[in-house]
Design an enzyme around this catalytic site. Structure first.
Site, mmCIF file in Angstrom:
data_model
loop_
_atom_site.group_PDB
_atom_site.id
_atom_site.type_symbol
_atom_site.label_atom_id
_atom_site.label_comp_id
_atom_site.label_asym_id
_atom_site.label_seq_id
_atom_site.Cartn_x
_atom_site.Cartn_y
_atom_site.Cartn_z
ATOM 1 N N LYS A 1 0.621 -0.782 0.220
ATOM 2 C CA LYS A 1 0.250 0.101 -0.402
ATOM 3 C C LYS A 1 1.030 1.129 -0.040
ATOM 4 O O LYS A 1 0.695 2.644 -0.647
ATOM 5 C CB LYS A 1 -0.771 0.166 1.511
ATOM 6 C CG LYS A 1 -2.055 -0.808 0.834
ATOM 7 C CD LYS A 1 -2.810 -1.619 2.653
ATOM 8 C CE LYS A 1 -3.500 -2.508 2.443
ATOM 9 N NZ LYS A 1 -3.781 -3.379 3.583
ATOM 10 N N ASP B 1 -11.731 2.389 2.775
ATOM 11 C CA ASP B 1 -11.869 0.360 2.824
ATOM 12 C C ASP B 1 -12.634 -0.004 2.102
ATOM 13 O O ASP B 1 -13.108 -0.901 1.453
ATOM 14 C CB ASP B 1 -10.902 0.120 4.097
ATOM 15 C CG ASP B 1 -9.838 -1.111 4.417
ATOM 16 O OD1 ASP B 1 -9.322 -1.563 2.908
ATOM 17 O OD2 ASP B 1 -9.525 -1.069 5.016
ATOM 18 N N GLN C 1 -5.808 -2.194 9.600
ATOM 19 C CA GLN C 1 -5.159 -2.983 8.969
ATOM 20 C C GLN C 1 -5.103 -3.647 9.917
ATOM 21 O O GLN C 1 -5.523 -4.383 10.847
ATOM 22 C CB GLN C 1 -3.663 -3.052 9.358
ATOM 23 C CG GLN C 1 -2.950 -4.228 8.360
ATOM 24 C CD GLN C 1 -3.335 -3.873 6.617
ATOM 25 O OE1 GLN C 1 -3.138 -3.056 6.002
ATOM 26 N NE2 GLN C 1 -4.099 -5.765 5.978
#
Ligand code: NDP
Length: 291
Positions: free
Chosen positions: A53, A120, A97
């Site tokens: 990322k 997300d 995460q």
């Protein structure tokens, strides 16, 4: 006939170039897209995903910040960090995460992230928007899959899509997105009796189970499109998908490889969401100046 490969890697490169151009334009307007990734603990797979990322963000020009906390972090502390970034104007995307340590409730954390920064696409509000087909932050893996199918000029409307897997982050939302594209969608999961009977009916088969070589030639209809989401590490250290690639290659019309398939597009769609959020914020800024 052997199947055409839908290369997520190549599509991702193309999309990243477009995103880099958009970032340049945003910077000219004084907006630097910013992504904050929060990691709790030292899960090795999480560290490797975060590196991907970071690399993509840097390639595109997105400012990347990693907040790394010890495994012992309390839930309240994590919620406070999220709150801080919810109010930080230089941050356009917040990603926590997953997985989190057991003592932290995933649901509370996801719901704490401002829906305006939920890059997300996991916040219930954004999931609701996706369900009713409104413009929102779409979850990255499912959105990447739809882009990949479209990039290969495959018609989705009217097709029978079979999704194997019903997780909240992949299986369920990819079915919804394809339904929104007018496919007829069937979901399969661990309680589906006679899986083969169902998968054999798929014009487009999406597999998100997490078991190496789970789907074989026997599960696939002639000329189906096969999207392999699974990422499994074999004892040899090699990565492989959920589908026996060599089988699918002989039967399917199109197949996504692992690695180099869905993975690179997932990361690219995250960057897409960060840029979208920065653009939204630039527009809000413009409106407030005009008032
Ligand atoms: P989950 O473990 O959350 O979900 C797996 C799904 O598979 C569940 O719905 C489960 O059913 C179903 N399943 C398990 N066994 C069977 C079976 N025997 N028959 C039919 N269905 C079964 O996984 P995720 O959705 O998070 O991820 C799936 C895979 O995709 C993993 O390999 C993951 O690493 C990969 N992944 C890849 C990404 C990428 O960018 N390339 C991004 C995200 C995930 P049930 O609900 O009944 O338990």
């Amino acid at each position: 006939m052997t199947a055409s490969i839908i290369s997520g890697k190549e599509l991702a490169q193309e999309k990243r170039k477009q995103l880099a151009q958009e970032v340049k334009e945003l910077k000219q307007q004084g907006v630097v897209p910013g992504l904050v990734v929060i990691l709790v603990g030292d899960h090795p797979a999480s560290i490797s995903y975060i590196k991907g990322k970071q690399k993509a963000s840097e390639e595109i020009g997105v400012a990347f910040t990693l907040e790394h906390f010890p495994e012992s972090m309390e839930e309240k502390e994590l919620l406070d960090v999220i709150e801080k970034y919810n109010h930080d104007e230089s941050c356009h995307g917040i990603l926590v995460q997953l997985p989190l340590p057991d003592h932290i409730q995933e649901k509370a954390v996801i719901e704490k992230i401002s829906p305006l920064k939920d890059v997300d696409g996991f916040h219930p509000l954004n999931i609701g928007q996706m369900m009713i087909g409104e413009d929102t932050f779409l979850p990255c893996t499912p959105a990447g899959i739809v882009e990949m199918i479209k990039s290969a000029n495959i018609e989705i409307a009217g097709k029978h899509v079979v999704v194997v897997g019903r997780s909240n982050i992949v299986g369920k939302p990819v079915g919804i997105l394809l339904l929104n594209e007018h496919a007829t969608v069937t979901y399969c999961h661990s309680r589906t009796p006679d899986l083969k009977e169902v998968t054999k009916q798929a014009d487009i088969l999406v597999v998100a189970v997490g078991r190496a070589n789970f789907i074989t030639g026997e599960h696939i209809k002639e000329n189906a499109v096969v999207i392999d989401v699974g990422v499994n590490r074999l004892e040899t250290g090699k990565l492989c998908g959920d589908v026996v690639f060599e089988d699918a290659k002989q039967i399917a019309s199109h197949i996504t490889p692992v690695p180099g398939g869905v993975g690179p597009m997932t990361i690219t769609m995250l960057a897409h969401n960060v840029v979208k959020s920065a653009r939204n914020s630039a527009e809000r800024l413009q409106v407030s100046k005009e008032l």
